[in-house]
Design a protein around this motif. Structure first.
Motif, PDB file in Angstrom:
ATOM      1  N   ARG A 166      21.811  71.120  40.334  1.00  0.00           N
ATOM      2  CA  ARG A 166      22.887  72.105  40.294  1.00  0.00           C
ATOM      3  C   ARG A 166      22.698  72.942  39.035  1.00  0.00           C
ATOM      4  O   ARG A 166      22.423  72.409  37.955  1.00  0.00           O
ATOM      5  CB  ARG A 166      24.245  71.413  40.264  1.00  0.00           C
ATOM      6  N   ASN A 195      24.377  76.446  36.836  1.00  0.00           N
ATOM      7  CA  ASN A 195      25.404  77.458  36.633  1.00  0.00           C
ATOM      8  C   ASN A 195      24.712  78.764  36.266  1.00  0.00           C
ATOM      9  O   ASN A 195      23.655  78.756  35.639  1.00  0.00           O
ATOM     10  CB  ASN A 195      26.347  77.044  35.506  1.00  0.00           C
ATOM     11  N   HIS A 228      28.280  84.327  36.981  1.00  0.00           N
ATOM     12  CA  HIS A 228      29.468  83.495  36.737  1.00  0.00           C
ATOM     13  C   HIS A 228      29.764  82.610  37.944  1.00  0.00           C
ATOM     14  O   HIS A 228      30.880  82.584  38.464  1.00  0.00           O
ATOM     15  CB  HIS A 228      30.674  84.366  36.379  1.00  0.00           C
ATOM     16  N   SER A 229      28.740  81.912  38.390  1.00  0.00           N
ATOM     17  CA  SER A 229      28.843  81.088  39.589  1.00  0.00           C
ATOM     18  C   SER A 229      27.976  79.847  39.408  1.00  0.00           C
ATOM     19  O   SER A 229      27.609  79.499  38.282  1.00  0.00           O
ATOM     20  CB  SER A 229      28.368  81.919  40.797  1.00  0.00           C
ATOM     21  N   HIS A 230      27.652  79.206  40.509  1.00  0.00           N
ATOM     22  CA  HIS A 230      26.716  78.072  40.488  1.00  0.00           C
ATOM     23  C   HIS A 230      26.059  77.939  41.852  1.00  0.00           C
ATOM     24  O   HIS A 230      26.506  78.556  42.831  1.00  0.00           O
ATOM     25  CB  HIS A 230      27.410  76.770  40.091  1.00  0.00           C
TER      26      HIS A 230
END
Length: 102
Positions: free
Chosen positions: A44, A46, A84-86
């Motif tokens: 994962r 960011n 500004h997400s992942h």
């Protein structure tokens, strides 16, 4: 693909216990990119700025933050990640990639 007159940062970017590594470069035009390798596994990440990942080699599945489904990608394909997400990525075959930052 070549990047002529690029500046390569010496320090490697190392993530997930060394399973994902990259080197940052800045092109002559001032564009920021990373050149990297991801070993098989699930990761994962960011994002701050929007990113485009070009797969040079390998296979993976990707799930963006705003999506409930996985999409498959292989060598020669690209995918975009909003800023500004992942995203989650399942690498099924070693990936050689170029990441472009907006």
């Amino acid at each position: 693909m070549e990047f002529k007159n690029a500046v390569v940062k010496k320090r490697a970017n190392i993530y997930h216990g060394g399973q994902v590594t990259s080197r940052s470069i800045v092109t002559a035009e001032g564009e920021m990119k990373t050149l990297g390798v991801m070993l098989p596994g699930v990761y994962r990440f960011n994002t701050e700025a929007p990113e485009v990942m070009d797969l040079i080699q390998g296979r993976c599945r990707v799930k963006l933050a705003d999506s409930g489904e996985w999409r498959e990608y292989s060598a020669g394909e690209s995918f975009s990640i909003p800023g500004h997400s992942h995203f989650e990525i399942e690498v099924t075959e070693l990936i050689d990639y170029v990441c472009h930052f907006a």
